[in-house]
Scaffold this motif. Structure first.
Motif, mmCIF file in Angstrom:
data_model
loop_
_atom_site.group_PDB
_atom_site.id
_atom_site.type_symbol
_atom_site.label_atom_id
_atom_site.label_comp_id
_atom_site.label_asym_id
_atom_site.label_seq_id
_atom_site.Cartn_x
_atom_site.Cartn_y
_atom_site.Cartn_z
ATOM 1 N N GLU A 1 0.844 -1.193 0.000
ATOM 2 C CA GLU A 1 0.000 0.000 0.000
ATOM 3 C C GLU A 1 0.887 1.254 0.000
ATOM 4 O O GLU A 1 1.911 1.304 0.665
ATOM 5 N N VAL A 2 0.477 2.248 -0.770
ATOM 6 C CA VAL A 2 1.269 3.476 -0.873
ATOM 7 C C VAL A 2 1.048 4.322 0.371
ATOM 8 O O VAL A 2 -0.069 4.548 0.801
ATOM 9 N N GLN A 3 2.134 4.749 0.938
ATOM 10 C CA GLN A 3 2.089 5.598 2.126
ATOM 11 C C GLN A 3 2.736 6.927 1.764
ATOM 12 O O GLN A 3 3.869 6.967 1.288
ATOM 13 N N GLY A 4 2.015 8.012 1.952
ATOM 14 C CA GLY A 4 2.547 9.326 1.607
ATOM 15 C C GLY A 4 3.576 9.808 2.607
ATOM 16 O O GLY A 4 3.324 9.809 3.805
ATOM 17 N N GLN A 5 4.723 10.165 2.129
ATOM 18 C CA GLN A 5 5.776 10.745 2.955
ATOM 19 C C GLN A 5 6.160 12.080 2.310
ATOM 20 O O GLN A 5 7.233 12.222 1.751
ATOM 21 N N HIS A 6 5.267 13.034 2.377
ATOM 22 C CA HIS A 6 5.455 14.269 1.635
ATOM 23 C C HIS A 6 6.077 15.387 2.459
ATOM 24 O O HIS A 6 6.301 16.478 1.934
ATOM 25 N N ALA A 7 6.374 15.158 3.718
ATOM 26 C CA ALA A 7 7.000 16.196 4.538
ATOM 27 C C ALA A 7 8.332 16.662 3.933
ATOM 28 O O ALA A 7 8.600 17.868 3.916
ATOM 29 N N PRO A 8 9.187 15.767 3.409
ATOM 30 C CA PRO A 8 10.435 16.249 2.798
ATOM 31 C C PRO A 8 10.200 17.154 1.587
ATOM 32 O O PRO A 8 10.978 18.085 1.349
ATOM 33 N N PHE A 9 9.142 16.906 0.845
ATOM 34 C CA PHE A 9 8.824 17.756 -0.302
ATOM 35 C C PHE A 9 8.514 19.177 0.161
ATOM 36 O O PHE A 9 9.037 20.151 -0.385
ATOM 37 N N PHE A 10 7.690 19.301 1.182
ATOM 38 C CA PHE A 10 7.337 20.620 1.684
ATOM 39 C C PHE A 10 8.516 21.273 2.407
ATOM 40 O O PHE A 10 8.651 22.497 2.400
ATOM 41 N N LEU A 11 9.390 20.474 3.003
ATOM 42 C CA LEU A 11 10.619 21.006 3.578
ATOM 43 C C LEU A 11 11.516 21.567 2.477
ATOM 44 O O LEU A 11 12.147 22.612 2.649
ATOM 45 N N LEU A 12 11.557 20.901 1.327
ATOM 46 C CA LEU A 12 12.311 21.404 0.175
ATOM 47 C C LEU A 12 11.760 22.754 -0.281
ATOM 48 O O LEU A 12 12.523 23.694 -0.514
ATOM 49 N N LEU A 13 10.438 22.866 -0.391
ATOM 50 C CA LEU A 13 9.831 24.134 -0.793
ATOM 51 C C LEU A 13 10.119 25.236 0.217
ATOM 52 O O LEU A 13 10.440 26.374 -0.160
ATOM 53 N N ALA A 14 10.027 24.908 1.502
ATOM 54 C CA ALA A 14 10.315 25.904 2.542
ATOM 55 C C ALA A 14 11.786 26.310 2.514
ATOM 56 O O ALA A 14 12.113 27.487 2.703
ATOM 57 N N SER A 15 12.672 25.359 2.245
ATOM 58 C CA SER A 15 14.102 25.661 2.164
ATOM 59 C C SER A 15 14.399 26.575 0.982
ATOM 60 O O SER A 15 15.215 27.495 1.091
ATOM 61 N N LEU A 16 13.759 26.323 -0.150
ATOM 62 C CA LEU A 16 13.949 27.187 -1.313
ATOM 63 C C LEU A 16 13.444 28.606 -1.031
ATOM 64 O O LEU A 16 14.094 29.589 -1.409
ATOM 65 N N ALA A 17 12.311 28.719 -0.365
ATOM 66 C CA ALA A 17 11.785 30.040 -0.013
ATOM 67 C C ALA A 17 12.719 30.749 0.964
ATOM 68 O O ALA A 17 12.990 31.947 0.819
#
Length: 121
Positions: free
Chosen positions: A66-82
């Motif tokens: 089953e697919v489990q979403g681990q999207h916190a690193p993605f949003f951390l990447l966006l916050a880091s870029l900002a």
């Protein structure tokens, strides 16, 4: 809903950016700098699309498949870029302020001259 928020954001940013571009552009180069503004908007939207494709790369799978979403690193990447962009603007703010303080004086004198001759709008 996300598209509506993005559209409203674009409607708020685009006129302000175009006004700023035409205000600080040197006389006779306004069209060139508006083109640079549009090109920067293109590359910004293109980069946003490329970053959006990374969203699916942060999915993990559990042992039962089953697919489990681990999207916190993605949003951390966006916050880091900002945060990185904010830090870059903070570092160059003195040079930008020096340039921008000089630009309105030139444009206001040309607008005053045109209004005194009756050609101003």
């Amino acid at each position: 809903v996300a598209i509506a928020v993005q559209t409203v954001g674009e409607l708020l940013v685009s006129p302000v950016g175009l006004n700023f571009t035409t205000t600080v552009a040197p006389a006779g180069m306004t069209s060139f700098f508006v083109g640079i503004w549009m090109t920067a908007s293109f590359f910004g939207n293109f980069l946003a699309g490329m970053l959006g494709t990374l969203y699916g790369a942060f999915e993990g799978t559990q042992s039962d498949g089953e697919v489990q979403g681990q999207h916190a690193p993605f949003f951390l990447l966006l916050a880091s870029l900002a945060a990185g962009n904010a830090a870059l603007l903070f570092l160059v703010r003195a040079a930008l302020r020096k340039y921008l303080d000089a630009a309105p004086a030139a444009s206001s004198s040309s607008s005053a001259a045109s209004s005194s001759t009756g050609t101003g709008v």
